[in-house]
Design an enzyme around this catalytic site. Structure first.
Site, short mmCIF file in Angstrom:
data_model
loop_
_atom_site.label_atom_id
_atom_site.label_comp_id
_atom_site.label_asym_id
_atom_site.label_seq_id
_atom_site.Cartn_x
_atom_site.Cartn_y
_atom_site.Cartn_z
N ASP A 195 -10.50 -50.09 -25.37
CA ASP A 195 -11.42 -49.27 -24.56
C ASP A 195 -10.78 -47.90 -24.43
O ASP A 195 -10.06 -47.47 -25.32
CB ASP A 195 -11.68 -49.94 -23.21
CG ASP A 195 -13.04 -49.59 -22.62
OD1 ASP A 195 -13.39 -48.39 -22.62
OD2 ASP A 195 -13.76 -50.49 -22.15
N HIS A 216 -11.88 -46.09 -27.14
CA HIS A 216 -13.20 -45.47 -26.94
C HIS A 216 -13.08 -43.97 -26.72
O HIS A 216 -14.02 -43.23 -26.98
CB HIS A 216 -13.91 -46.13 -25.76
CG HIS A 216 -14.36 -47.53 -26.05
ND1 HIS A 216 -15.08 -48.29 -25.15
CD2 HIS A 216 -14.19 -48.32 -27.14
CE1 HIS A 216 -15.33 -49.47 -25.68
NE2 HIS A 216 -14.79 -49.51 -26.88
#
Length: 547
Positions: free
Chosen positions: A297, A331
């Site tokens: 993430d 991300h």
């Protein structure tokens, strides 16, 4: 109520007025960066091997390690030494004045026995929540460190769900054979029936009024812990260690002051849901340097609480230096938000490399968050193979737009309106991205006063600005694969494009849309490589262009 409304209307009026004298993005000094106090420790050392710990990967060493830490702290502090070996353990609680030091070839491996992790009051995305106890935690500590060359492994795979599409066929078969349960449609593996039920029924983990952690025993397996959580601590150092395989966020300092992360390796699988690398939340005076991150993430993320709870806490993340780091999968390379309701300010990011992240510099929020993010500076940022945007601002995080009515145009400003302003990014290079620059603010509160200078961006799409104000793009070269238009502007004001260079012939240089688009300057820019200079649409007119 009237006073609050008036205060916010005055703030809106001030922010909406373009005044060059009020711009602050250039008022910073890279020679005078925030200073961070480092912890100090006595040389006294306790070797856990001498206290009866066994490095066989089978013996549970929780009690021995924690007793060594307690003894060390009570004697005035020092070093608790974890020598080479595979040390199986349950949750470890750090104490003041203790440096937990892992030698090279030492691994702390956290047990897969979830009964060893108590239900506790924790935090989930900026709000109080029931969580399983973190593998490593500390509250209200002074002078604390984890150092060395060893590995800390959270054994996160036993905690996480995973989509079949994220694994190879062989990995999926191995996962199913390991136990757990597969969703009836065969697309997702869950660690247990309890996890599946809590996930599919949308069970909340938030500690609302009258709720205690013990009230969540029926979904305990669903309450994944963060690997390291340090709350309300001072003078913290994490150095040299590899942190990996966390059940959720990897490193989470919360309301902590004087924090240093140096020469760390932070790893989570690409499929790790909430597998953030570092989440610096409501912290003051911090340094992140020389780290390598490869996570599932956001990589290096700045947060400060969520919505009303975060605004009431009122603790911005501030006075930070982030330098000489490399981010691989993630991300975002450097990220602020979306839980930034307490604000963020005075953060310097430089000499960093992002290799294959989804986004590069990522800023995100949504109506209802509130908070002010300002005085953020980045330079010497080098990116390669960015899957989406190199520079990204979006005030519609997780908002799904209807095709017939994409955005709410009602100009309501209140305490829940997020404000992103006063930033400068310089010496930015990106080789490969879907978009070079994307900025989308709110009609009632544009993303404001951002300068991007000295950049070379190779991307499919060049620049897209929606509800942005006081944006300066200076000395930027755009190599775009899709060439119509290179720069798209919608309902944005007080824009300056100075010395924009195209790397290839384009059908159209600018598209300017929306009746709120105005006060746009294009300087020192050669239009020769564009077949058409500017297209006006959706209420925008040539009067918006200032000569």
């Amino acid at each position: 109520m009237k006073c609050t409304h008036l205060r916010w209307m005055v703030a809106f009026w001030t922010l909406s007025t373009f005044n060059a004298a009020a711009q602050k993005s250039s008022e910073y000094n890279w020679e005078h960066l925030p200073k961070v106090v480092q912890p100090t420790f006595r040389k006294d050392t306790i070797n856990i091997l001498s206290k009866g710990a066994k490095p066989d990967g089978i013996t549970l060493n929780t009690e021995v390690i924690n007793n060594a830490i307690i003894t060390c702290s009570k004697k005035g502090g020092g070093v608790v030494l974890v020598p080479k070996g595979l040390w199986l353990t349950g949750p470890i609680e750090l104490k003041s004045n203790v440096n937990l030091h892992l030698q090279k070839a030492a691994t702390l491996l956290f047990t897969t026995d979830k009964s060893k992790y108590a239900l506790v009051e924790g935090s989930y995305e900026g709000k109080k929540a029931a969580r399983n106890q973190s593998p490593i935690s500390g509250i209200g500590l002074v002078n604390v460190a984890i150092t060395g060359k060893g590995i800390i492994d959270g054994n996160g795979d036993v905690w996480r769900a995973v989509n079949k599409a994220q694994l190879t066929e062989g990995e999926w078969k191995e996962k199913v054979a390991s136990g757990g349960i597969v969703r009836p449609d065969g697309k997702v593996w869950y660690p247990s029936e309890q996890f599946l039920k809590a996930s599919t029924e949308g069970k909340s983990m938030l500690l609302t009024e009258g709720k205690k952690p013990q009230d969540f025993a029926d979904i305990k397996d669903f309450l994944r812990p963060n690997l390291v959580v340090l709350t309300q601590c001072k003078n913290v150092l994490l150095e040299g260690i590899t942190f990996q395989n966390s059940p959720a966020w990897c490193l989470h300092p919360l309301m902590t002051e004087n924090l240093t992360f140096r020469n760390l390796t932070v790893k989570n699988p690409e499929y790790a849901h909430n597998g953030d690398g570092m989440d610096i939340e409501s912290c003051k005076n911090f340094l992140i340097e020389g780290c390598a991150l490869d996570v599932g993430d956001d990589a290096i993320c700045i947060k400060s609480g969520k919505d009303e709870e975060g605004r009431k806490r009122g603790m911005p993340t501030e006075n930070g230096v982030i330098r000489n780091n490399v981010v691989y999968n993630g991300h975002g390379g450097f990220v602020i938000g979306s839980e930034m309701s307490g604000g963020a300010r005075n953060i310097f990011v430089y000499d960093c490399t992002f290799m294959g992240t989804d986004k590069g510099l990522r800023f995100k929020s949504v109506r209802g968050r509130g908070g002010i993010v300002e005085n953020i500076y980045a330079k010497n940022i080098y990116m390669k193979d960015i899957a989406q945007e190199a520079i990204f601002f979006d005030m519609y995080y997780f908002v799904k737009f209807a095709t017939d009515s994409p955005r709410d145009e009602s100009p309501v400003v209140n305490e829940g309106t997020p404000i992103f302003r006063n930033m400068k990014f310089e010496n930015i290079v990106c080789h490969g991205a879907t978009k070079g620059i994307f900025i989308r603010g709110l009609p009632e509160m544009p993303v404001k006063n951002i300068t991007i200078e000295n950049a070379t961006l190779q991307s499919e799409i060049g620049v897209e600005l929606i509800d942005a104000a006081e944006i300066t793009c200076k000395n930027i070269t755009l190599y775009t694969a899709k060439t119509e238009p290179i720069v798209a502007i919608e309902n944005s004001q007080a824009l300056v494009f100075d010395k924009i260079t195209l790397g290839a012939t384009a059908k159209r240089f600018f598209t300017i849309a929306g009746h709120r688009s105005q006060n746009i300057k294009v300087l020192n820019t050669d239009f020769e490589k564009a077949q058409q200079k500017i297209t006006w649409k959706d209420g925008a007119t040539e009067a918006a262009l200032v000569k």
